[in-house]
Scaffold this active site. Structure first.
Site, PDB file in Angstrom:
ATOM      1  CG  ASP A 164      -2.061   0.988   1.105  1.00 25.98           C
ATOM      2  OD1 ASP A 164      -2.210   1.574   0.022  1.00 25.98           O
ATOM      3  OD2 ASP A 164      -2.790   1.171   2.091  1.00 25.98           O
ATOM      4  CB  ILE A 167       1.019  11.189   2.216  1.00 30.98           C
ATOM      5  CG1 ILE A 167       0.986  10.965   0.707  1.00 30.98           C
ATOM      6  CG2 ILE A 167       1.864  12.415   2.552  1.00 30.98           C
ATOM      7  CD1 ILE A 167       0.358  12.111  -0.066  1.00 30.98           C
ATOM      8  CD  GLU A 288       0.111  18.057  10.826  1.00 31.18           C
ATOM      9  OE1 GLU A 288      -0.478  17.854   9.754  1.00 31.18           O
ATOM     10  OE2 GLU A 288       0.961  17.272  11.283  1.00 31.18           O
TER      11      GLU A 288
END
Length: 488
Positions: A164, A167, A288
């Protein structure tokens, strides 16, 4: 499909053909906070501190401390650019992405030397140093260090043998070490690392940087749309109509994306945790998507790097965490997941979905819903509940009618102001697990919250009751083509 784009270089070439979508500068820039500080004004958009705007992608050709290196930023920081790069109407991206998930084209392994292995640096080389080899920016003066923000992490489950791509945020910690943060229970490679640790094994991993944008967006799908064992590289294969090409890593038993600009090879070390800001002691990690600089974690995992391979004259790719770029990468797969689940449950009702910039692509969705019969009254709220179940990190859902443009937040707020009553059209669901990066999801903000990361999920139903539709018809204008009077 768009056959022009197969990698980062062909993506940049396409943007060069589009007026106002890519700019370059030869002026020297410091990767320590300055590079991101420049792009904040040029085109970051999203939840970045104002002033900012949605603007062109940018290439820095002169990066201080990295002779000959180039850094590209903001490639996906515009829905218009994403649509062009994926050869799709911007309003249909979510639906197209869902169809790609439903019709995967698995990646293929190619033999022989790959473009990403033209230049090889091994950790055993006496001058090996990640700080010098990888021009990773430090986005703010508060960051823990240089971050790899667009690294396609590829690994294989030690039990199933299924691979798989995801990120994660990764910070350069030493000349041959990276820290990697796994959101608990949220990403498949984190589960692979946990299982390898249980077995007392190292987990081989490759980190491909600078790839086809279809890979970057496809890699952001999550369960239940793509459960454990689903290789999201197959989404990119479906988008392009041909499989993603992989190559064998040189120093670890794993594969990497063959035409990436950079590939970092290494192993996730079991039983070791890293203090993310051990070098800076700033207390922070990096910006973020909610628009805040996240706290440094004391529970990051350690990647021991074994090699860095690159193309000739590689181009580093990066993003600012809270930018419009995150909205594209996280939001469009979220739209796809919601649309797919709701359309299966009640075909023809959900017209479109938009995960708005204000929510960073994760916290907020606007559902455009069409009530076809009296029995559809109330189904719009059922659709919202399905959306919450499809994507647990959603916090707020706005429901609007088919005559409201769900991609225009002014139109959404117009619907809220003229079709919504707070005592009747707010539906709250208390005590539901949401997202730990929202600082308001904390017991200090509400007595109803039992643990950090829990939220009061809320539906704002801005739709007209079916039996009242005749009272809410928008002003009807003549439908004409303005081109006769106003040239584009």
């Amino acid at each position: 499909m768009n056959n022009k784009v197969t990698d980062l270089r062909s993506a940049l070439a396409l943007l060069k053909e589009m007026p106002g979508q890519l700019i370059e500068t030869d002026v020297e820039v410091d990767p320590m906070a300055e590079l991101a500080g420049v792009y904040r004004h040029v085109g970051a958009g999203g939840t970045v501190m104002r002033p900012t705007k949605e603007g062109p992608a940018m290439i820095f050709n002169n990066v201080k401390g990295h002779p000959g290196a180039k850094v590209a930023i903001g490639l996906l920081a515009s829905r218009k650019r994403v649509a062009a790069l994926l050869d799709c109407d911007a309003r249909e991206l979510g639906k197209m992405m869902y169809q790609s998930v439903a019709n995967p084209v698995p990646p293929v392994l190619e033999e022989g030397p790959a473009p990403c292995q033209k230049v090889v640096h091994k950790a055993t080389d006496p001058d090996f140093d990640l700080f010098k080899l990888v021009p990773a920016p430090t986005n703010t003066p508060d960051d823990a260090g240089p971050y790899i923000t667009l690294g396609m992490c590829y690994a294989t489950h030690p039990d199933t043998g299924l691979s798989d791509v995801t990120i994660h945020r990764m910070c350069i910690q030493s000349k041959d070490e990276l820290s990697i943060f796994f959101t608990p229970g949220a990403r498949h490679i984190g589960a692979m690392a946990e299982r390898a640790e249980q077995l007392g094994q190292r987990l081989p991993i490759s980190i491909s940087i600078g790839v086809d944008p279809a890979i970057e967006i496809g890699s952001c799908f999550e369960a239940p749309t793509t459960p454990m064992g689903y290789d999201e590289l197959a989404v990119a294969g479906a988008l392009r109509g041909e499989p993603v090409k992989l190559c064998k890593c040189l120093t670890v038993n794993e594969k990497a994306i063959a035409n990436a600009e950079y590939v970092i090879e290494g192993e996730v070390v079991p039983g070791v945790r890293v203090q993310e800001d051990q070098n800076s002691h700033s207390g922070f990690a990096m910006p973020e998507f909610p628009g805040y600089t996240g706290p440094a974690s004391s529970d990051c995992w350690l990647i021991k790097v074994t090699a860095v391979t690159t193309r000739k004259d590689p181009i580093m790719q990066t993003c600012i965490g809270p930018s419009e770029e995150h909205v594209s990468m996280a939001g469009i797969p979220t739209e796809a997941s919601i649309w797919g689940m709701v359309d299966k449950a009640m075909p023809g009702r959900l017209q479109n979905v938009y995960c708005a910039s204000a929510g960073g692509g994760k916290y907020m969705a606007v559902l455009q819903f069409k009530k076809l019969a009296p029995s559809d009254e109330g189904r719009q709220r059922q659709a919202a509940l399905l959306a919450f179940s499809a994507f647990s990190e959603l916090k707020h859902i706005f429901l609007v009618d088919e005559d409201v443009d769900c991609f225009d937040m002014n139109d959404v707020l117009w619907a809220m102001n003229t079709r919504f009553q707070g005592d009747a059209d707010i539906i709250t669901i208390p005590g539901v697990r949401c997202h730990p990066l929202d600082p308001s999801n904390d017991p200090s903000c509400s007595k109803s919250i039992r643990d950090h990361g829990i939220a009061y999920k809320t539906i704002f139903d801005c739709t007209v009751p079916y039996d009242q539709k005749a009272r809410f018809v928008r002003a009807r204008f003549m439908d004409v083509d303005p081109a006769h009077w106003v040239k584009e």
